[in-house]
Design a protein around this motif. Structure first.
Motif, PDB file in Angstrom:
ATOM      1  N   THR A  62      -2.402 -17.720  -7.638  1.00  0.00           N
ATOM      2  CA  THR A  62      -3.167 -17.098  -7.045  1.00  0.00           C
ATOM      3  C   THR A  62      -4.389 -17.832  -6.357  1.00  0.00           C
ATOM      4  O   THR A  62      -4.858 -17.620  -5.649  1.00  0.00           O
ATOM      5  CB  THR A  62      -3.712 -15.764  -7.842  1.00  0.00           C
ATOM      6  OG1 THR A  62      -2.569 -15.074  -8.471  1.00  0.00           O
ATOM      7  CG2 THR A  62      -4.567 -14.873  -6.981  1.00  0.00           C
ATOM      8  N   ALA A  71      -5.459 -18.569  -2.524  1.00  0.00           N
ATOM      9  CA  ALA A  71      -6.496 -17.992  -2.024  1.00  0.00           C
ATOM     10  C   ALA A  71      -7.483 -19.330  -1.643  1.00  0.00           C
ATOM     11  O   ALA A  71      -8.189 -18.982  -0.650  1.00  0.00           O
ATOM     12  CB  ALA A  71      -7.587 -17.430  -3.371  1.00  0.00           C
ATOM     13  N   SER A 115     -17.324  -7.192  -1.462  1.00  0.00           N
ATOM     14  CA  SER A 115     -15.960  -7.203  -1.835  1.00  0.00           C
ATOM     15  C   SER A 115     -15.824  -6.696  -3.089  1.00  0.00           C
ATOM     16  O   SER A 115     -14.785  -6.063  -3.347  1.00  0.00           O
ATOM     17  CB  SER A 115     -15.627  -8.825  -2.031  1.00  0.00           C
ATOM     18  OG  SER A 115     -15.688  -9.502  -0.866  1.00  0.00           O
ATOM     19  N   THR A 141      -9.315  -1.330  -2.381  1.00  0.00           N
ATOM     20  CA  THR A 141      -8.322  -2.331  -2.149  1.00  0.00           C
ATOM     21  C   THR A 141      -7.188  -2.459  -3.022  1.00  0.00           C
ATOM     22  O   THR A 141      -5.900  -2.460  -2.663  1.00  0.00           O
ATOM     23  CB  THR A 141      -8.996  -3.757  -2.438  1.00  0.00           C
ATOM     24  OG1 THR A 141     -10.466  -3.992  -1.652  1.00  0.00           O
ATOM     25  CG2 THR A 141      -8.130  -4.839  -2.015  1.00  0.00           C
ATOM     26  N   THR A 183      -4.598  -9.709  -9.223  1.00  0.00           N
ATOM     27  CA  THR A 183      -4.879 -10.376  -8.060  1.00  0.00           C
ATOM     28  C   THR A 183      -6.065  -9.798  -7.349  1.00  0.00           C
ATOM     29  O   THR A 183      -6.992 -10.603  -6.754  1.00  0.00           O
ATOM     30  CB  THR A 183      -3.702 -10.651  -6.993  1.00  0.00           C
ATOM     31  OG1 THR A 183      -3.290  -9.278  -6.775  1.00  0.00           O
ATOM     32  CG2 THR A 183      -2.598 -11.602  -7.558  1.00  0.00           C
ATOM     33  N   ILE A 184      -6.243  -8.533  -7.079  1.00  0.00           N
ATOM     34  CA  ILE A 184      -7.126  -7.921  -6.334  1.00  0.00           C
ATOM     35  C   ILE A 184      -8.756  -8.018  -6.935  1.00  0.00           C
ATOM     36  O   ILE A 184      -9.395  -8.721  -6.256  1.00  0.00           O
ATOM     37  CB  ILE A 184      -6.944  -6.344  -6.269  1.00  0.00           C
ATOM     38  CG1 ILE A 184      -6.010  -6.137  -5.483  1.00  0.00           C
ATOM     39  CG2 ILE A 184      -8.169  -5.813  -5.539  1.00  0.00           C
ATOM     40  CD1 ILE A 184      -5.774  -6.825  -4.046  1.00  0.00           C
ATOM     41  N   CYS A 220      -9.274 -11.988  -6.473  1.00  0.00           N
ATOM     42  CA  CYS A 220      -9.271 -12.343  -5.212  1.00  0.00           C
ATOM     43  C   CYS A 220     -10.712 -11.988  -4.547  1.00  0.00           C
ATOM     44  O   CYS A 220     -11.294 -12.544  -3.554  1.00  0.00           O
ATOM     45  CB  CYS A 220      -8.250 -12.092  -4.245  1.00  0.00           C
ATOM     46  SG  CYS A 220      -6.301 -12.860  -4.369  1.00  0.00           S
ATOM     47  N   ALA A 221     -11.153 -10.840  -5.267  1.00  0.00           N
ATOM     48  CA  ALA A 221     -12.641 -10.224  -4.709  1.00  0.00           C
ATOM     49  C   ALA A 221     -13.597 -11.372  -4.974  1.00  0.00           C
ATOM     50  O   ALA A 221     -14.622 -11.508  -4.158  1.00  0.00           O
ATOM     51  CB  ALA A 221     -13.006  -8.901  -5.407  1.00  0.00           C
ATOM     52  N   HIS A 251     -11.400 -15.571  -2.935  1.00  0.00           N
ATOM     53  CA  HIS A 251     -10.716 -15.522  -1.766  1.00  0.00           C
ATOM     54  C   HIS A 251     -11.707 -14.925  -0.645  1.00  0.00           C
ATOM     55  O   HIS A 251     -12.083 -13.901  -0.537  1.00  0.00           O
ATOM     56  CB  HIS A 251      -9.526 -14.522  -1.760  1.00  0.00           C
ATOM     57  CG  HIS A 251      -8.832 -14.362  -0.210  1.00  0.00           C
ATOM     58  ND1 HIS A 251      -8.557 -13.518   0.442  1.00  0.00           N
ATOM     59  CD2 HIS A 251      -8.416 -15.529   0.456  1.00  0.00           C
ATOM     60  CE1 HIS A 251      -8.226 -13.754   1.506  1.00  0.00           C
ATOM     61  NE2 HIS A 251      -7.860 -14.913   1.626  1.00  0.00           N
ATOM     62  N   ASN A 261     -12.101 -10.386   4.214  1.00  0.00           N
ATOM     63  CA  ASN A 261     -11.866 -11.196   2.844  1.00  0.00           C
ATOM     64  C   ASN A 261     -11.061 -10.042   2.075  1.00  0.00           C
ATOM     65  O   ASN A 261      -9.880 -10.293   1.715  1.00  0.00           O
ATOM     66  CB  ASN A 261     -13.104 -11.044   2.119  1.00  0.00           C
ATOM     67  CG  ASN A 261     -14.088 -12.193   2.605  1.00  0.00           C
ATOM     68  OD1 ASN A 261     -13.387 -13.144   3.300  1.00  0.00           O
ATOM     69  ND2 ASN A 261     -15.386 -12.392   2.264  1.00  0.00           N
ATOM     70  N   VAL A 262     -11.351  -8.811   1.789  1.00  0.00           N
ATOM     71  CA  VAL A 262     -10.689  -7.829   1.249  1.00  0.00           C
ATOM     72  C   VAL A 262      -9.396  -7.517   1.830  1.00  0.00           C
ATOM     73  O   VAL A 262      -8.515  -7.190   0.710  1.00  0.00           O
ATOM     74  CB  VAL A 262     -11.643  -6.595   0.898  1.00  0.00           C
ATOM     75  CG1 VAL A 262     -12.820  -7.102   0.226  1.00  0.00           C
ATOM     76  CG2 VAL A 262     -11.918  -5.809   2.124  1.00  0.00           C
ATOM     77  N   ASP A 275      -6.884  -9.801   0.675  1.00  0.00           N
ATOM     78  CA  ASP A 275      -6.510  -9.822  -0.594  1.00  0.00           C
ATOM     79  C   ASP A 275      -5.110  -9.355  -0.752  1.00  0.00           C
ATOM     80  O   ASP A 275      -4.429  -9.507  -1.578  1.00  0.00           O
ATOM     81  CB  ASP A 275      -7.770  -9.150  -1.606  1.00  0.00           C
ATOM     82  CG  ASP A 275      -8.782  -9.920  -1.511  1.00  0.00           C
ATOM     83  OD1 ASP A 275      -8.941 -11.085  -1.068  1.00  0.00           O
ATOM     84  OD2 ASP A 275     -10.111  -9.438  -2.062  1.00  0.00           O
TER      85      ASP A 275
END
Length: 394
Positions: A77, A81, A252, A259, A276-277, A280-281, A284, A370-371, A374
């Motif tokens: 991940t 990202a 984010s 998200t 991941t969410i 990634c906030a 990413h 960004n989001v 994700d």
């Protein structure tokens, strides 16, 4: 006929909040605007308090549930990202080097950009978070991996129950109040005219940046849809509530609940989405990297500063790293990027202040990029994880 707002979807409520915020921003007196600014001040403090807890509550049990493959999933991940963040920054540099010189030549000096009057809340409440974002991430990784690789059933059960508390808080407190929060943000923006004043200076540059962030979203979901064998346009459409929420909140982290919900709607497994969410906030930042790179290149062109490819490769590579430490709140990414702006590009304090003004004026678009992206990363990671599970099963 009475309309039950509970039956109105999140997307329509967000759209209604945005439209009403723009309409009433020009009609309300400052006193009424301050009422909603006060609510936003308190709610943003609550969000700031909840963000680290959301990370711990979702990431830790997600890592624990994944099991011994958690370490590999984390590296996968993070790599995806970071690669996408750097790719977006270099895409902005390439397009900017092609288009911006002719646009900048017709633009005057930007020292006249002023700061609009700020609408202050009637009162404010400080709700300091228990942990900062990076501490929460490190703690979540440490505890999640420990539970995943060890034998701690009681600890695993405790984090699972904590996740239930966080999910219930998201469903009953955060999601219902988000439209009102977004209404207050657009109300204040329209009333003060701050964003419009700054954006008028860089209108053509902003149009290019907007087109770039749409392009980034399309290539992200084309790749994700191709790997998952799903319609990329349908996947992107399902992420629209997250896009609009981020457009309103410019955060984010504040958008994590939406998200996560829309990512699950796209068919991503609960464990992978919960892992991941929230991660990634924080790591990413494709939209933010694209926007910061484009604005930095524009200022370099305006001021006659060096802007060669090797210099910006160095800048973008470092930018992708330092933004991991950025809090998931409005303006967090640009504040984290001030160090490479000064050390690599040689920006003076005045030029850094100009970067902040330009970035904040467009903050919501980068955050929305960004989001939404994700969700694409979650699809890719979920597909890879599913293949590995199938291979291990065989």
């Amino acid at each position: 006929m009475k309309i039950n707002m509970k039956r109105v979807g999140l997307l329509p409520r967000i759209l209604i909040a945005i439209v009403l915020g723009v309409v009433f921003g020009g009609l309300f007196s400052e006193g009424w605007v301050r009422v909603f600014t006060t609510f936003n001040s308190v709610f943003s403090q609550f969000l700031g308090f909840m963000i680290p807890l959301i990370i711990v509550g979702l990431v830790t049990p997600a890592i624990a549930d994944i099991g011994k493959g958690a370490g590999r999933l984390l590296l996968l991940t993070v790599f995806i990202a970071y690669f996408d963040t750097v790719l977006s920054g270099m895409l902005a540099y390439g397009v900017g080097s092609w288009l911006f010189p002719s646009m900048v030549s017709a633009t005057g000096h930007l020292s006249t950009v002023g700061k609009a009057a700020e609408v202050l809340p009637y009162f404010s409440i400080s709700i300091p978070p228990i942990l900062d974002v990076m501490a929460a991430l490190v703690f979540a990784f440490m505890m999640g991996l420990t539970v995943a690789y060890g034998t701690f059933p009681s600890m695993k059960s405790a984090f699972s129950e904590f996740r239930a508390v966080i999910v219930k808080t998201i469903e009953k407190a955060i999601i219902p109040l988000l439209p009102l929060y977004i209404f207050g943000i657009f109300l204040q923006m329209t009333h003060t005219g701050e964003a419009y004043h700054i954006m008028a200076v860089f209108l053509r540059i902003i149009l290019v940046i907007f087109a770039l962030h749409i392009f980034i979203l399309f290539y992200q979901f084309i790749i994700a849809g191709g790997l998952a064998r799903k319609n990329p346009l349908r996947l992107l459409w399902n992420m629209l509530p997250a896009y609009l929420t981020a457009l309103g909140t410019s955060s984010s982290a504040a958008t994590i609940p939406v998200t996560l919900r829309q990512t699950l709607k796209n068919g991503v497994s609960d464990d992978v989405a919960g892992f991941t969410i929230p991660l990634c906030a924080t790591i990413h930042m494709s939209g933010s990297a694209m926007k910061i790179t484009a604005c930095a290149l524009t200022i370099c062109l305006l001021e006659g500063m060096p802007h060669g490819l090797p210099l910006f490769v160095n800048f973008v590579l470092m930018l992708g790293i330092v933004m991991v430490a950025a809090p998931g709140v409005p303006g967090g990414a640009i504040m984290a990027s001030l160090a490479p702006l000064a050390s690599i590009l040689g920006f003076s304090p005045d030029q850094q202040a100009l970067m902040i003004a330009l970035y904040i004026a467009m903050d919501s678009f980068g955050t929305a990029c960004n989001v939404t992206g994700d969700g694409a990363i979650a699809l890719i990671v979920d597909k890879i994880q599913a293949k590995e599970r199938k291979t291990d099963g065989e």
